[in-house]
Design a protein around this motif. Structure first.
Motif, PDB file in Angstrom:
ATOM      1  N   THR A 344       1.781  -4.652   7.311  1.00  0.00           N
ATOM      2  CA  THR A 344       1.842  -4.789   5.859  1.00  0.00           C
ATOM      3  C   THR A 344       0.643  -4.103   5.219  1.00  0.00           C
ATOM      4  N   ALA A 345       0.778  -3.841   3.909  1.00  0.00           N
ATOM      5  CA  ALA A 345      -0.302  -3.219   3.142  1.00  0.00           C
ATOM      6  C   ALA A 345      -0.611  -4.086   1.930  1.00  0.00           C
ATOM      7  N   THR A 346      -1.893  -4.208   1.623  1.00  0.00           N
ATOM      8  CA  THR A 346      -2.339  -4.972   0.458  1.00  0.00           C
ATOM      9  C   THR A 346      -3.283  -4.103  -0.375  1.00  0.00           C
ATOM     10  N   PRO A 347      -2.996  -3.920  -1.678  1.00  0.00           N
ATOM     11  CA  PRO A 347      -1.840  -4.444  -2.423  1.00  0.00           C
ATOM     12  C   PRO A 347      -0.565  -3.686  -2.076  1.00  0.00           C
ATOM     13  N   GLU A 348       0.567  -4.294  -2.456  1.00  0.00           N
ATOM     14  CA  GLU A 348       1.850  -3.680  -2.138  1.00  0.00           C
ATOM     15  C   GLU A 348       2.108  -2.437  -2.987  1.00  0.00           C
ATOM     16  N   GLU A 349       1.587  -2.442  -4.240  1.00  0.00           N
ATOM     17  CA  GLU A 349       1.731  -1.273  -5.117  1.00  0.00           C
ATOM     18  C   GLU A 349       0.378  -0.595  -5.225  1.00  0.00           C
ATOM     19  N   VAL A 350       0.350   0.721  -5.010  1.00  0.00           N
ATOM     20  CA  VAL A 350      -0.918   1.443  -4.963  1.00  0.00           C
ATOM     21  C   VAL A 350      -0.800   2.739  -5.769  1.00  0.00           C
ATOM     22  N   THR A 351      -1.902   3.117  -6.357  1.00  0.00           N
ATOM     23  CA  THR A 351      -1.952   4.364  -7.121  1.00  0.00           C
ATOM     24  C   THR A 351      -2.919   5.323  -6.453  1.00  0.00           C
ATOM     25  N   THR A 403       3.851   7.834   5.306  1.00  0.00           N
ATOM     26  CA  THR A 403       4.111   6.952   6.445  1.00  0.00           C
ATOM     27  C   THR A 403       2.864   6.853   7.315  1.00  0.00           C
ATOM     28  N   ILE A 404       2.396   5.617   7.490  1.00  0.00           N
ATOM     29  CA  ILE A 404       1.239   5.348   8.354  1.00  0.00           C
ATOM     30  C   ILE A 404       1.768   4.855   9.704  1.00  0.00           C
ATOM     31  N   THR A 405       1.296   5.420  10.814  1.00  0.00           N
ATOM     32  CA  THR A 405       1.775   5.042  12.147  1.00  0.00           C
ATOM     33  C   THR A 405       0.606   4.597  13.024  1.00  0.00           C
ATOM     34  N   GLY A 406       0.952   3.914  14.103  1.00  0.00           N
ATOM     35  CA  GLY A 406      -0.056   3.457  15.061  1.00  0.00           C
ATOM     36  C   GLY A 406       0.623   2.898  16.301  1.00  0.00           C
ATOM     37  N   LEU A 417       4.529   2.146   8.760  1.00  0.00           N
ATOM     38  CA  LEU A 417       4.657   1.559   7.421  1.00  0.00           C
ATOM     39  C   LEU A 417       4.750   2.679   6.406  1.00  0.00           C
ATOM     40  N   GLU A 418       5.743   2.587   5.506  1.00  0.00           N
ATOM     41  CA  GLU A 418       5.918   3.574   4.444  1.00  0.00           C
ATOM     42  C   GLU A 418       5.273   3.053   3.168  1.00  0.00           C
ATOM     43  N   ILE A 419       4.434   3.871   2.555  1.00  0.00           N
ATOM     44  CA  ILE A 419       3.707   3.460   1.354  1.00  0.00           C
ATOM     45  C   ILE A 419       4.031   4.430   0.221  1.00  0.00           C
TER      46      ILE A 419
END
Length: 502
Positions: A344-351, A403-406, A417-419
């Motif tokens: 997961t990513a925090t925050p969910e919405e990012v600029t 897309t962040i991978t690991g 994870l797609e952001i």
């Protein structure tokens, strides 16, 4: 009691108890042998009980000290009321018929004992017997005519001679894998003997303690003793290198092959063993099974959950056919093993240029959360120069979808994870003063001032209905009112000009 030197010329060899005068013993019928006596002015150790020394002397109990190494033939025989014998550590030999014809219900044989000669305990009332570890041969008639009901011969016994357990009340007998020789009629005169279990290959039949092959029946020579013989499936006749058990009968007794099912734990230790009679007829071979009620309890392993037994990867269940020896291994679920990962990513919405924090939660195969495992994730270095990865912090220089991978460091499970990154917000220029765009007309000014939205416009209501209107709705309404006012003024001015024309 009479004691004599074993060797008159060498007192160091000790003394032997040789005779008993009950009239001269105030403790009669209880007998306690001395460990040392004085003979010819010398103190010597009592190391032996002589042959027939206390035979038929009406004693009821006897204590033999630890100095005594051997009890001679018939030393305590034919004492019909002898019910208690205390044999001390240090005793190595019990002679032929030493306690024959007594009333012994139990006897503790010392661990130092290595030899029990024929008929040593014949004709007593023994209900149980533990054979010391140094005794490898059970001699002719040694425990015959007693009251034994169950016999589990230990592994250190390799030879059982003729009629060793004749005339008892045996119902079940187990013979060890090490048993190599049997004499004739070992269990003769046990009419309620139901089963004799062999755990090893067929023993050789020898008689009179010699290596001469016997021609008698090793189990019983009477017709009243008729047990079922259970033997290892792997030692049936067609698989033995020489001889072997036969089926459906062995030496005239019903015989039944038995398979061994061994249950192993995760560390290959034996958790349980079941002996399965192959008593069902099959097209290729007899078979049996382990019913559910006879299954061992599930083994326990820290941090794991037991799931099932398997045979080289094939799941095995109670009731499945068993056609031979079988080794089953346990299957386990590692409750600490990561089976799935949620990133997961925090925050969910990012600029753009706003940092986002990555975190990972692990789950086992049961779906139970293993908590935060972010420190076990190795994130891939971005190949895009617009992405900056610093530990678990990620920032993006441009708007777009990334897309962040690991990969999980232990299980190598991939994560991704797609952001979605939005453009940075921009501030619009401030509006010019309304006075510069509105004619300096009192009526227009009044209309403009009346319709201009205020800072708490979101709480405005329509006068007629009381319905709330949003700020942008109010702004549109004001603009419409201003345009309408300007059109009205323009129209009036046009009419006025036309009225002034000649």
């Amino acid at each position: 009691m009479t004691y004599e030197l074993i060797d008159a010329a060498n007192p160091s060899q000790g003394a032997s108890a040789t005779d008993y005068d009950q009239d001269a013993n105030p403790e009669h019928p209880h007998l306690a042998l001395a460990s040392e006596v004085e003979i010819d002015g010398q103190t010597v150790t009592v190391v032996e009980v002589g042959q027939n020394a206390f035979r038929d002397s009406d004693i009821t109990s006897v204590t033999v000290p630890g100095s005594v190494v051997s009890v001679g033939p018939y030393a305590f025989a034919y004492n019909a009321d002898l019910a208690s014998v205390d044999l001390s550590e240090g005793l190595e030999l019990i002679g032929t018929g030493a306690f024959r014809g007594g009333a012994l219900v139990e006897v503790d044989l010392p661990s130092s004992l290595s030899r029990i000669n024929p008929q040593a305990f014949f004709d007593n009332a023994l209900t149980d017997i533990v054979i010391p570890s140094l005794v490898d041969t059970l001699t002719i008639g040694v425990f015959g005519r007693n009251a034994l009901t169950h016999l589990d011969v230990p592994a250190h016994v390799t030879k059982i001679r003729e009629r060793a357990f004749a005339e008892n009340d045996l119902t079940l007998v187990s013979l060890p894998e090490t048993l190599a020789e049997m004499g004739e009629g070992v269990f003769t005169g046990n009419p309620v003997l139901g089963t004799v279990v062999f755990f090893g290959p067929e023993p050789a039949l020898v008689n009179q303690g010699t290596t001469t092959p016997g021609d008698g029946n090793p189990i019983a020579i009477d017709t009243e003793t008729n047990p079922t013989i259970r033997f290892p499936w792997r030692h049936r006749e067609d698989q033995a290198t020489s001889g072997g058990f036969t089926t459906p009968q062995w030496w005239g007794f019903d015989s039944l092959p038995v398979a061994t099912v061994t249950f192993l734990t995760w560390d290959s230790h034996i958790h349980a063993t079941r002996f399965v009679p192959l008593d069902q007829a099959g097209a290729a071979a007899p078979w049996g099974t382990v019913p559910a009620w006879n299954m061992p309890a599930d083994p326990i392993r820290d941090g794991h959950e037991f799931t099932f037994w398997h045979d080289l990867g094939s799941v095995w269940s109670p009731g499945d056919p068993v056609v031979g020896d079988l080794i089953l291994s346990g299957n386990w679920v590692d409750l600490t093993w990561v089976q799935s990962i949620i990133l997961t990513a925090t925050p969910e919405e990012v600029t753009v240029d706003e940092a986002v924090t990555l975190s990972a939660e692990g789950f086992n195969s049961n779906g139970d959360s293993l908590g935060d495992i972010t420190d076990e994730i190795a994130f891939d270095v971005p190949g895009d120069s617009t992405i900056v990865l610093d530990g678990t912090q990620v920032t993006f220089a441009e708007a777009g979808t990334y897309t962040i991978t690991g990969r999980h460091a232990v299980t190598e499970r991939p994560v991704s994870l797609e952001i979605e990154v939005r453009p940075a917000s921009t501030n619009l220029p401030e509006d010019e003063d309304d006075d510069a765009t509105v004619p300096d007309n009192e009526q227009a000014t009044d209309v403009h001032n009346e319709a201009t939205p205020t800072e708490d416009a979101e709480h405005q209501t329509l006068p007629a209905t009381g319905t709330e209107i949003a700020p942008w709705t109010a702004a549109v309404g004001v603009l419409a009112l201003v345009l309408g006012s300007l059109l009205v003024i323009a129209s009036r001015r046009k009419r006025q000009v036309q009225a002034l024309k000649p």
